[in-house]
Design a protein around this motif. Structure first.
Motif, short mmCIF file in Angstrom:
data_model
loop_
_atom_site.label_atom_id
_atom_site.label_comp_id
_atom_site.label_asym_id
_atom_site.label_seq_id
_atom_site.Cartn_x
_atom_site.Cartn_y
_atom_site.Cartn_z
N ILE A 34 11.36 -37.62 -7.91
CA ILE A 34 10.47 -36.58 -8.42
C ILE A 34 11.07 -36.00 -9.70
O ILE A 34 12.19 -35.53 -9.71
CB ILE A 34 10.28 -35.45 -7.39
N HIS A 35 10.33 -36.05 -10.78
CA HIS A 35 10.78 -35.53 -12.08
C HIS A 35 9.93 -34.31 -12.43
O HIS A 35 8.83 -34.46 -12.97
CB HIS A 35 10.66 -36.61 -13.15
N PRO A 36 10.43 -33.11 -12.13
CA PRO A 36 9.63 -31.89 -12.30
C PRO A 36 9.21 -31.64 -13.74
O PRO A 36 9.97 -31.91 -14.68
CB PRO A 36 10.57 -30.79 -11.81
N CYS A 37 8.01 -31.11 -13.90
CA CYS A 37 7.52 -30.69 -15.21
C CYS A 37 7.86 -29.22 -15.44
O CYS A 37 7.90 -28.42 -14.51
CB CYS A 37 6.00 -30.86 -15.28
N ASN A 38 8.09 -28.88 -16.69
CA ASN A 38 8.30 -27.50 -17.07
C ASN A 38 7.03 -26.86 -17.62
O ASN A 38 7.04 -25.72 -18.08
CB ASN A 38 9.42 -27.40 -18.11
N GLU A 39 5.96 -27.63 -17.62
CA GLU A 39 4.67 -27.14 -18.08
C GLU A 39 3.59 -27.92 -17.32
O GLU A 39 3.87 -28.94 -16.70
CB GLU A 39 4.52 -27.38 -19.58
N THR A 40 2.37 -27.43 -17.41
CA THR A 40 1.28 -28.08 -16.68
C THR A 40 0.39 -28.88 -17.62
O THR A 40 -0.82 -29.00 -17.40
CB THR A 40 0.44 -27.04 -15.92
N SER A 41 0.98 -29.45 -18.66
CA SER A 41 0.21 -30.27 -19.58
C SER A 41 -0.18 -31.59 -18.91
O SER A 41 0.51 -32.09 -18.03
CB SER A 41 1.01 -30.56 -20.84
N ARG A 42 -1.29 -32.15 -19.35
CA ARG A 42 -1.75 -33.42 -18.81
C ARG A 42 -0.68 -34.50 -18.97
O ARG A 42 -0.43 -35.28 -18.06
CB ARG A 42 -3.04 -33.85 -19.52
N GLU A 43 -0.06 -34.55 -20.16
CA GLU A 43 0.91 -35.61 -20.45
C GLU A 43 2.06 -35.61 -19.45
O GLU A 43 2.44 -36.65 -18.92
CB GLU A 43 1.44 -35.46 -21.88
N CYS A 44 2.61 -34.43 -19.18
CA CYS A 44 3.75 -34.35 -18.28
C CYS A 44 3.34 -34.65 -16.84
O CYS A 44 4.03 -35.39 -16.13
CB CYS A 44 4.39 -32.97 -18.37
N LEU A 45 2.23 -34.08 -16.41
CA LEU A 45 1.80 -34.26 -15.02
C LEU A 45 1.45 -35.71 -14.73
O LEU A 45 1.80 -36.24 -13.67
CB LEU A 45 0.61 -33.36 -14.72
N VAL A 46 0.75 -36.36 -15.65
CA VAL A 46 0.39 -37.77 -15.43
C VAL A 46 1.66 -38.63 -15.39
O VAL A 46 1.81 -39.48 -14.51
CB VAL A 46 -0.57 -38.26 -16.53
#
Length: 247
Positions: A27-39
């Motif tokens: 699991i690589h957590p995102c620091n933001e909820t942008s589409r690019e990071c979440l996808v």
């Protein structure tokens, strides 16, 4: 069928928002909820996540087993036994939308899936009476699904916050093709079995409209119940490094 994959991605999206204490290494957590990071984070996690997380009570999703499923068709009843669904680990995430304040998530993905197992069928196809049983295989190429999920926040007996599911809805299409391989449709005639099977595959779109939806409904319901177990086990604060929205 499908169709636990929609909810797998949903779980992963939550985990990707922050530094989850119990999250495994994939699991690589995102620091933001942008589409690019979440996808990107969701896509990277799927191959390992679908193997299951037994320590959290999350079973394997590739393969997963359909113990028994009756599919009542027009003039025909088909029952699957010990069906194994595989292919989720290779699903492609097309989009993830996260709106924490609205408790709202939208997931888009597509997969190639295979179901193998045993079946029996009683009734009629065309003018032919059927009383068949044997090996079954159904393949779906580029099955596409969009899942719209609403959540809420609840507290457990210890006062810890948890995600909970309010409701969901989904849409899907069968993608490029659905292929049927049902052995021994007519016990007394291999030739007739082959003829009817060929008819089913040539008219797969029409057959899929009746045949496929019960399988998808079964898979989605099973996946939703699996996610509920996951959220009961893991507090919100261990999944998302973002305070619960107050609005």
């Amino acid at each position: 069928m499908i169709l636990r994959t929609d909810c797998v991605i949903f779980v992963l999206c939550f985990v990707c928002f922050g530094d989850a204490k119990i999250a495994p290494d994939f699991i690589h957590p995102c620091n933001e909820t942008s589409r690019e990071c979440l996808v990107k984070s969701t896509q990277e996690a799927i191959p390992e996540f679908v193997k299951g997380l037994p320590e959290l009570g999350v079973p394997s999703l590739d393969p997963f087993v359909i113990e028994k499923l009756a599919i009542p068709l027009t003039g025909l009843k088909v029952t699957f036994y010990q069906g194994k669904v595989s292919g989720f680990r290779n699903c492609i995430v097309d989009n993830v939308i996260s709106e924490l304040e609205k408790r709202h998530f939208v997931l888009d993905f597509h997969c190639n899936l295979t179901i193998k197992g045993q079946y029996d069928a009683v009734g009629k196809i065309l003018l032919f009476p059927i009383n068949g049983e044997g090996d079954a295989k159904v393949k779906l190429t580029n099955l596409r699904m969009k899942v719209d999920i609403n959540t809420k926040y609840v507290k457990d007996a210890k006062g810890m916050n948890h995600f909970a599911l309010r409701n969901y809805k989904y849409t899907f299409d069968y993608g490029d093709k659905m292929t049927f391989d049902l052995q021994n449709l007519f016990k007394e005639s291999k030739e007739l079995s082959a003829t009817v099977l060929n008819f089913l595959n040539e008219n797969w779109k029409t057959v899929a409209e009746e045949f496929g939806k019960p399988i998808v409904d079964y898979a989605v319901d099973l996946a939703i119940r699996t996610i509920e177990k996951f959220f009961v086990a893991v507090p919100y604060e261990e999944l998302i490094n973002v305070p619960i929205p107050q609005n």
